[in-house]
Design an enzyme around this catalytic site. Structure first.
Site, PDB file in Angstrom:
ATOM      1  N   GLU A  81     -46.341 -22.298  38.903  1.00 20.22           N
ATOM      2  CA  GLU A  81     -46.493 -23.044  40.565  1.00 20.22           C
ATOM      3  C   GLU A  81     -47.441 -23.036  41.103  1.00 20.22           C
ATOM      4  O   GLU A  81     -47.951 -21.896  41.971  1.00 20.22           O
ATOM      5  CB  GLU A  81     -45.171 -23.173  41.232  1.00 20.22           C
ATOM      6  N   LYS A 268     -34.018 -22.996  46.980  1.00 17.24           N
ATOM      7  CA  LYS A 268     -35.378 -22.829  46.285  1.00 17.24           C
ATOM      8  C   LYS A 268     -36.342 -22.174  46.212  1.00 17.24           C
ATOM      9  O   LYS A 268     -37.201 -21.785  46.058  1.00 17.24           O
ATOM     10  CB  LYS A 268     -34.920 -24.754  45.728  1.00 17.24           C
ATOM     11  N   ASP A 284     -34.574  -8.560  36.936  1.00 13.25           N
ATOM     12  CA  ASP A 284     -33.524  -9.840  36.480  1.00 13.25           C
ATOM     13  C   ASP A 284     -33.584 -11.140  37.418  1.00 13.25           C
ATOM     14  O   ASP A 284     -32.341 -10.872  38.418  1.00 13.25           O
ATOM     15  CB  ASP A 284     -32.112  -9.405  36.438  1.00 13.25           C
ATOM     16  N   HIS A 382     -50.376 -28.691  47.693  1.00 11.30           N
ATOM     17  CA  HIS A 382     -49.778 -28.865  46.628  1.00 11.30           C
ATOM     18  C   HIS A 382     -50.225 -30.136  45.407  1.00 11.30           C
ATOM     19  O   HIS A 382     -50.448 -29.248  44.780  1.00 11.30           O
ATOM     20  CB  HIS A 382     -48.155 -28.783  47.084  1.00 11.30           C
TER      21      HIS A 382
END
Length: 399
Positions: A81, A268, A284, A382
């Site tokens: 991203e 998120k 992990d 962005h």
């Protein structure tokens, strides 16, 4: 060493790598591992998973400006991203001016579980297991003596009865729950081995049948917390003063607290940063995601992982507490040469310190997203980075 490197992003990639290698005392092999095709070998990949065909390359970058508990850290991030590394670095610069992040952790305790079915008397079986607690803990530790030699190992044991009335047609069951200090390892294999070791004794004591012998990824006994306090004037933009931005951030946080549709996206964004560091260091990220989202719903309703409020003197105060079962030894951290280099770049000495840095990154990522959303909107910076990425992909490769 300072993680404050003005203009770092303007340097050519090769110069950035030379500079970081010098500052972090990387060996030529460690720096070389970050180059395309030079990290994880095909032979290593084939030993890590079944049916390996190759390796998948994702950009490896570093977030600058992080100051955690008074120490500078370059934060390695593996992520595709475009805006994550930039937003983390820019927000860390603001927080740095305010004194940086303060972070703590609660310890390295994880949980293993043994499921027992077909007992004739659940409460009697439970009492017998508790009476044999010392023997069961000793048996668990015998299975992994190296862990106890490092000062860790099985510490405590509890027993609970689930579905004792056989509701919904499910079997009643008894669960033996063991608390284990895994030190600097994530501990999944250690815990599974210990649970399998005590299973025969559990069956003998209860007269029941053991089914599952497995770790739990809900690691609420392995927490890390981060906090930052930012004077309002540091939050201002060209068009909005800092107090207005602060109040808008509080309103955005309240939205996530009150509405699950917003909370999921809010959280998120926090995990964007945490996952990127987890991948870079060979940890992990799936276990981190599972534990973090479960922890966000621990009160019976899914909520914001972060907390934001106005401080005593008008500052913006942010906090984040999450389960952080990360490791600095074992697993992919020991196999993947890129992960080894990432840990050296971070300059961490133990897993608890890594956890504290990662939760600070999550707090920074959340502040970056909230500040962008309540000011210019998320798309301006962005999408500019997205456009740059698309242009780079579509341009001919220079030979």
């Amino acid at each position: 060493m300072t993680s404050r490197l003005p203009g770092f992003y303007t340097l050519p990639v090769e110069e950035r790598l030379r500079l970081i290698a010098s500052l972090c005392d990387l060996t030529p092999d460690e720096a070389h591992a970050l180059l395309p095709g030079q990290g994880l070998s095909l032979d290593q990949a084939d030993k890590m998973i079944e049916n390996a065909l190759g390796v998948f390359v994702i950009p490896f970058g570093i977030a600058t400006n992080f100051l955690v508990n008074g120490e500078s850290h370059f934060v390695p991030m593996v992520v595709e991203e475009p805006s994550i590394v930039a937003s983390a670095s820019n927000t860390a610069k603001i927080v740095r001016k305010a004194g940086g992040f303060t972070a703590t952790s609660t310890g390295r305790q994880m949980v293993g579980q043994v499921q027992v079915v077909h007992c004739s008397d659940w409460e009697s079986a439970r009492q017998r297991l508790l009476q044999k607690k010392g023997e069961l803990l000793a048996r668990a530790n015998e299975a992994r003596p190296t862990m106890t030699a490092r000062g860790g190992g099985a510490l405590d044991l509890d027993v609970k009865v689930l579905n004792g009335n056989g509701d919904r047609g499910w079997l009643p069951m008894l669960v033996v729950q063991v608390t284990i200090d895994t030190r600097d390892a994530m501990g999944a294999n250690v815990i599974d081995t210990m649970m399998e070791a005590i299973a025969p004794d559990v069956e003998a004591i209860t007269g029941g049948t053991v089914y599952l012998r497995i770790l739990s990824n809900y690691t609420d006994t392995c927490l890390a917390q981060a906090q930052c306090t930012i004077p309002a004037e540091l939050l201002g933009t060209k068009t909005l003063d800092g107090v207005e931005v602060r109040d808008r951030i509080i309103a955005a946080y309240a939205f996530a607290e009150l509405d699950i549709y917003r909370a999921v996206t809010h959280n998120k964004g926090i995990m964007n940063g945490i996952d990127a560091v987890a991948v870079a260091t060979g940890n992990d990220w799936r276990a981190l995601e599972a534990a973090a989202h479960a922890y966000a719903a621990r009160g019976g309703r899914y909520r914001s992982m972060t907390e934001w409020e106005i401080g005593e003197h008008g500052e913006l105060v942010g906090r984040l507490e999450l389960p952080m079962p990360v490791a600095t030894v074992g697993g992919a951290t020991s196999v993947n040469p890129v992960a080894k280099t990432a840990l050296k770049l971070l300059n961490v000495t133990h897993a608890a310190q890594l956890a504290e840095i990662m939760v600070s990154v999550g707090l920074a990522q959340n502040l970056a997203a909230l500040r962008a959303l309540v000011t210019e909107g998320i798309q301006r910076g962005h999408m500019a980075l997205h456009a740059r990425a698309r242009q780079a992909i579509s341009s001919p490769v220079k030979q």
